[in-house]
Design a protein around this motif. Structure first.
Motif, mmCIF file in Angstrom:
data_model
loop_
_atom_site.group_PDB
_atom_site.id
_atom_site.type_symbol
_atom_site.label_atom_id
_atom_site.label_comp_id
_atom_site.label_asym_id
_atom_site.label_seq_id
_atom_site.Cartn_x
_atom_site.Cartn_y
_atom_site.Cartn_z
ATOM 1 N N ARG A 166 0.880 -1.370 0.086
ATOM 2 C CA ARG A 166 0.135 0.032 0.035
ATOM 3 C C ARG A 166 0.968 1.140 0.040
ATOM 4 N N GLY A 167 1.799 1.085 -0.482
ATOM 5 C CA GLY A 167 3.057 2.320 -0.296
ATOM 6 C C GLY A 167 2.910 3.027 -1.670
ATOM 7 N N ASN A 168 3.961 3.964 -1.911
ATOM 8 C CA ASN A 168 3.883 4.806 -2.869
ATOM 9 C C ASN A 168 4.036 3.974 -4.291
ATOM 10 N N ARG A 169 3.459 4.455 -5.165
ATOM 11 C CA ARG A 169 3.551 4.034 -6.865
ATOM 12 C C ARG A 169 3.893 5.015 -7.693
ATOM 13 N N LEU A 170 4.170 4.555 -9.004
ATOM 14 C CA LEU A 170 4.450 5.401 -9.912
ATOM 15 C C LEU A 170 3.424 6.309 -10.358
ATOM 16 N N SER A 171 3.476 7.265 -10.686
ATOM 17 C CA SER A 171 2.427 8.235 -11.294
ATOM 18 C C SER A 171 1.917 7.751 -12.739
ATOM 19 N N SER A 172 0.787 7.808 -12.973
ATOM 20 C CA SER A 172 0.099 7.598 -14.135
ATOM 21 C C SER A 172 0.888 7.958 -15.448
ATOM 22 N N HIS A 173 1.273 9.230 -15.320
ATOM 23 C CA HIS A 173 2.214 10.159 -16.319
ATOM 24 C C HIS A 173 3.618 9.066 -16.519
ATOM 25 N N LEU A 174 4.285 8.739 -15.535
ATOM 26 C CA LEU A 174 5.488 8.225 -15.708
ATOM 27 C C LEU A 174 5.268 6.803 -16.246
ATOM 28 N N GLN A 175 4.246 6.091 -15.943
ATOM 29 C CA GLN A 175 3.841 4.729 -16.366
ATOM 30 C C GLN A 175 3.611 4.758 -17.627
ATOM 31 N N GLN A 176 2.901 5.884 -18.315
ATOM 32 C CA GLN A 176 2.435 5.765 -19.620
ATOM 33 C C GLN A 176 3.909 6.208 -20.361
ATOM 34 N N GLU A 177 4.852 6.807 -19.912
ATOM 35 C CA GLU A 177 6.066 7.304 -20.619
ATOM 36 C C GLU A 177 6.799 6.011 -20.679
ATOM 37 N N GLY A 178 7.029 5.366 -19.502
ATOM 38 C CA GLY A 178 7.893 4.108 -19.501
ATOM 39 C C GLY A 178 7.267 2.964 -20.610
ATOM 40 N N SER A 179 5.919 2.862 -20.468
ATOM 41 C CA SER A 179 5.347 1.877 -21.509
ATOM 42 C C SER A 179 5.562 2.156 -22.872
ATOM 43 N N GLU A 180 5.480 3.765 -23.086
ATOM 44 C CA GLU A 180 5.792 3.848 -24.690
ATOM 45 C C GLU A 180 7.263 3.600 -25.022
ATOM 46 N N ILE A 181 8.261 4.056 -23.991
ATOM 47 C CA ILE A 181 9.402 3.614 -24.230
ATOM 48 C C ILE A 181 9.694 2.216 -24.600
ATOM 49 N N LEU A 182 9.417 1.550 -23.966
ATOM 50 C CA LEU A 182 9.572 0.091 -23.701
ATOM 51 C C LEU A 182 8.764 -0.477 -24.927
ATOM 52 N N TRP A 183 7.670 -0.099 -25.249
ATOM 53 C CA TRP A 183 7.198 -0.798 -26.428
ATOM 54 C C TRP A 183 7.501 -0.376 -27.871
ATOM 55 N N ASN A 184 7.906 1.022 -28.007
ATOM 56 C CA ASN A 184 8.738 1.194 -29.083
ATOM 57 C C ASN A 184 9.994 0.567 -29.502
ATOM 58 N N SER A 185 10.771 0.248 -28.350
ATOM 59 C CA SER A 185 11.745 -0.596 -28.451
ATOM 60 C C SER A 185 11.509 -1.982 -28.728
ATOM 61 N N ALA A 186 10.649 -2.534 -28.158
ATOM 62 C CA ALA A 186 10.206 -3.977 -28.268
ATOM 63 C C ALA A 186 9.716 -4.195 -29.444
ATOM 64 N N ARG A 187 8.833 -3.507 -30.248
ATOM 65 C CA ARG A 187 8.398 -3.491 -31.387
ATOM 66 C C ARG A 187 9.387 -3.480 -32.562
ATOM 67 N N LYS A 188 10.147 -2.538 -32.329
ATOM 68 C CA LYS A 188 11.235 -2.073 -33.443
ATOM 69 C C LYS A 188 11.985 -3.429 -33.481
ATOM 70 N N ASP A 189 12.278 -4.027 -32.326
ATOM 71 C CA ASP A 189 13.337 -5.215 -32.075
ATOM 72 C C ASP A 189 12.943 -6.544 -32.860
ATOM 73 N N MET A 190 11.332 -6.590 -32.271
ATOM 74 C CA MET A 190 10.854 -8.072 -32.999
ATOM 75 C C MET A 190 10.772 -7.735 -34.432
ATOM 76 N N ASN A 191 10.223 -6.658 -34.913
ATOM 77 C CA ASN A 191 9.731 -6.835 -36.240
ATOM 78 C C ASN A 191 11.031 -6.540 -37.119
ATOM 79 N N SER A 192 12.090 -6.479 -36.844
ATOM 80 C CA SER A 192 13.304 -6.806 -37.301
ATOM 81 C C SER A 192 13.795 -8.158 -37.461
ATOM 82 N N LYS A 193 13.163 -9.191 -36.723
ATOM 83 C CA LYS A 193 13.702 -10.414 -36.701
ATOM 84 C C LYS A 193 12.817 -11.418 -37.671
#
Length: 765
Positions: free
Chosen positions: A530-557
């Motif tokens: 029940r402690g601190n959690r990441l803000s929705s803004h940072l969650q969205q930012e982290g998700s976009e960063i990781l998805w862009n990287s993962a999609r580019k990586d997999m689509n190149s294979k």
């Protein structure tokens, strides 16, 4: 020359300097050494753009050298070194009282200056271009030293440059315990002033001898007088030979002072004369480059070609020096050269020093070269050496194993056993790398509870240090998360707004991904948190960063794209499968498939069918006529190409369109085939409300060798954690392993479809 001195007591440590040499005709208005400032009779606008404060670079031999402050005496023009600082300088020399108090058997004692220089003792040629502290020199008595200082005061206006240089050399040969007294002497300050005044009259040997005297006496590396000497040496680079240049560079290293201007010109010189380097000059140069942390990459490539030229004559200890120099200057060696060095070390690893062994491992880690024989022998010698290695050395060994994905239980157990009794010697960086390495290799040693509890407790004790290096705390917590340890208090602190702000402001690293991975893992594996959690803004930012990287990586294979296409074909179209990140914080994507209670795929991916296509399907049913010929072909397992030709002629539709709308799982019964095709006809007509909930959710993962420990089928920590979390969320993981799928790429389409069918529908049972 008259000089007016002002006594200042600076409130903070500042260095103002003019990096330009003075001629004999330049007049010095006053030399304020309290703030290390020269004021001279020169146009203040001249070179004003280059008059910058000296960098605060910590002396590698002293913990407090950056606080050495020069003061003056009001009686005579002098340089009075802070007695406390000078005293500390004197303790840097071997044989000093403090050095004698160090227990030589204490494995945590590591001299970061002396230890890397052991190679200089291997060949007599090194003595020509390096400084040797243990070199015997004639001793000067205290009375003789006082006489010289008296002569400086009396004859200062008539002293010749050679005499000034000779006085520095003689005074540096006074007993070490007299050096603090000498540095605080007003007469010595006059001698320093005279050397600056006459600097353009010194020849190269005199300049080198004065610089050597500065090293022996322990002149603070921040003293602005050294700016003048650096500038003068810059002007003399093209007049010196390789031995002299290396000796000068080595003396600057011994002073603990960075001289970027000198090295820039030195490297230009080397670009023309690199082929003239002898073996000893080459090794010494690489050491100096590593210690200066700078080198142009084109020069490093030239030096690598020289390494190959001398490779048969290089000792294993010198190979360790080469690896360290390239590693510290962030310069990579080619795989061929790294393997040659590995072969050299393997030839006599039992007698290879632990220091050289660590340095060679650093280069393996940096280049990601796998040398099987080296690592095999390393696994045999390392467990016995680890107890006698300092914590930092053990950390580098452990980190190299994790970076190379090599899990040697003997090595890891030795590390885990040796660490708890001396965990207090760990820096925040060491703790982070230990936890990360064990977590990455997904290995828990036999003493796991003692090992992890000691490190977690040390994190609490070193929180002030982690506040200065927030990236280390996140590395610790991620390594712990890989190993299923979640210290709530530390996580609550790491996800607090204050620490997140600190992490974003104080570090050069982008830590959003690390914060997002930690936050996502806590959300799944700590349901009661029940402690601190990441803000929705940072969650969205982290998700976009990781998805862009993962999609580019997999689509190149190509292997992934073929698996995706064949799965779409087998299941009935793109609406039956979805490529996305089920758990975005785990940094890799999956192919999700959902099955109903009858183990039939559900068309859950509404994004796969464009809106206009859905509208057309609602107006017109598109299906395939189940003729006897078609059923016979399906049941007999005819090739897809032949069947497509038959279907196309009967329906007038293109093969790809049919493939998406009427693909049939291999091995399906006639009833299932007919039922699937009837379902296809009404696809898009059923509203979302009538869609049934999935009975089974599959996460299909196409893995590669970098997700496993080297030469094994044991998942690394991050990927093991991802599967653990997918299982907690109710997913069944279907693995298309690289050792199964990659060989199949050369087989027939039918064999690949059969493999995928078995993987999907067998794992769902």
């Amino acid at each position: 020359m008259a000089a007016t001195l002002k006594l200042l007591k600076p409130l903070e440590y500042r260095v103002f300097c003019s990096p330009f040499a003075y001629s004999a005709t330049q007049s010095v208005a006053y030399w304020n050494v309290g703030s290390c400032t020269w004021h001279r009779g020169q146009d203040p606008s001249e070179h004003s753009g280059l008059c910058q404060p000296a960098k605060k670079v910590g002396n590698i031999r002293s913990t407090s050298s950056s606080r050495r402050i020069l003061t003056t005496s009001s009686a005579l023009p002098s340089v009075e070194f802070s007695r406390a600082s000078a005293s500390k300088a004197s303790t840097l020399k071997p044989g000093s009282p403090r050095a004698k108090q160090i227990d030589e058997e204490d494995v945590e004692v590591f001299d970061s200056f002396e230890d890397p220089r052991v190679f200089l003792q291997l060949r007599p040629e090194y003595q020509r271009h390096s400084y040797n502290r243990s070199e015997p020199c004639p001793s000067l008595s205290v009375s003789e030293g006082k006489l010289i200082l008296h002569k400086v005061t009396v004859y200062q206006d008539n002293l010749q440059p050679q005499i000034i240089a000779d006085y520095f050399c003689k005074l540096s040969s006074m007993p070490a315990e007299q050096h603090p007294v000498l540095l605080s002497s007003a007469n010595f300050a006059v001698l320093c002033q005279l050397s600056v005044k006459n600097i353009q009259l010194f020849d190269i040997p005199d300049l080198i001898n004065i610089l050597k005297a500065f090293v022996i006496l322990g002149i603070p590396h921040s003293h602005s007088m050294l700016d003048v000497y650096e500038t003068r040496f810059c002007h003399k680079v093209w007049d010196m030979g390789l031995d002299q240049l290396l000796l000068v560079a080595d003396l600057w290293r011994c002073l603990g002072r960075r001289v970027p201007r000198f090295f820039k010109i030195f490297f230009s010189y080397l670009n023309l004369h690199w082929k003239d380097l002898s073996l000893s000059q080459l090794i010494h140069l690489i050491y100096i480059i590593g210690e200066s942390r700078q080198a142009p990459q084109d020069l490093m490539q030239k030096l690598e070609s020289l390494i190959l030229k001398y490779i048969d004559f290089i000792t294993s200890e010198e190979a360790g020096t080469i690896c360290l120099g390239f590693f510290k200057s962030s310069s990579s060696l080619s795989e061929f050269v790294v393997r040659k060095i590995g072969d050299l070390a393997c030839a006599d690893m039992q007698h290879l020093s632990s220091y050289a062994l660590v340095n060679i491992l650093k280069m393996f880690r940096f280049t990601h070269v796998d040398h099987v024989n080296f690592m095999k022998q390393f696994g045999q010698v390392a467990p016995q050496r680890i107890p006698s290695l300092g914590v930092q050395g053990v950390m580098h060994l452990t980190l190299a194993c994790s970076a190379l994905r090599i899990l040697d239980e003997g090595v890891m157990n030795a590390v885990a056993a040796s660490l708890p009794p001396r965990v207090a010697y760990c820096r925040s960086k060491d703790i982070a790398k230990f936890l990360w390495s064990f977590g990455t290799l997904n290995y828990k040693p036999p003493n796991a509870e003692e090992f992890y509890s000691s490190l977690i407790n040390e994190i609490h004790r070193k929180m002030p240090e982690f506040n200065r290096y927030p990236e280390h705390l996140l590395t610790c917590l991620l390594g712990l998360a890989f190993s299923e340890y979640f210290p709530i208090e530390l996580i609550n602190f790491a996800l607090s707004p204050g620490f997140i702000r600190l992490a974003q402001e104080r570090t050069k690293f982008e830590l959003t991904k690390e914060l997002y991975t930690l936050d996502g893992s806590v959300g799944i594996e700590c349901p009661d948190y029940r402690g601190n959690r990441l803000s929705s803004h940072l969650q969205q930012e982290g998700s976009e960063i990781l998805w862009n990287s993962a999609r580019k990586d997999m689509n190149s294979k190509p292997e992934f794209l073929e698996a995706l296409f064949l799965l779409e074909t087998m299941l009935g179209g793109p609406q039956y499968i979805k490529h996305h990140m089920i758990l975005p914080h785990t940094r890799s994507s999956d192919l999700e498939v959902q099955l109903d209670v009858n183990m039939k795929p559900l068309p859950f991916n509404r994004e796969a069918t464009p809106t206009e296509d859905i509208a057309k399907l609602r107006l017109k049913h598109v299906g395939v006529s189940l003729t006897d010929d078609l059923m016979n072909q399906l049941l007999k397992g005819k090739s897809r190409g032949h069947s497509q030709g038959q279907i196309e002629s009967k329906t007038g539709q293109q093969p790809m369109e049919l493939e998406k709308k009427a693909a049939i799982p291999l091995g399906a019964s006639l009833y299932n085939v007919a039922e699937r095709l009837r379902a296809m006809e009404t696809a898009g007509l059923c509203p979302p409300a009538c869609k049934q909930a999935p009975q089974v959710k599959l996460a299909i993962q196409l893995t590669n060798k970098n997700q496993y420990c080297y030469g094994s089928r044991d998942l690394l920590g991050l990927h093991n954690m991802k599967r653990r979390q997918l299982n907690r969320l109710g997913y069944r993981v279907v693995e298309l392993s690289h050792w199964e799928w990659l060989p199949l790429l050369k087989r027939t389409r039918l064999e690949k479809l059969a493999f995928l069918h078995e993987k999907v529908f067998t794992s769902a049972l």
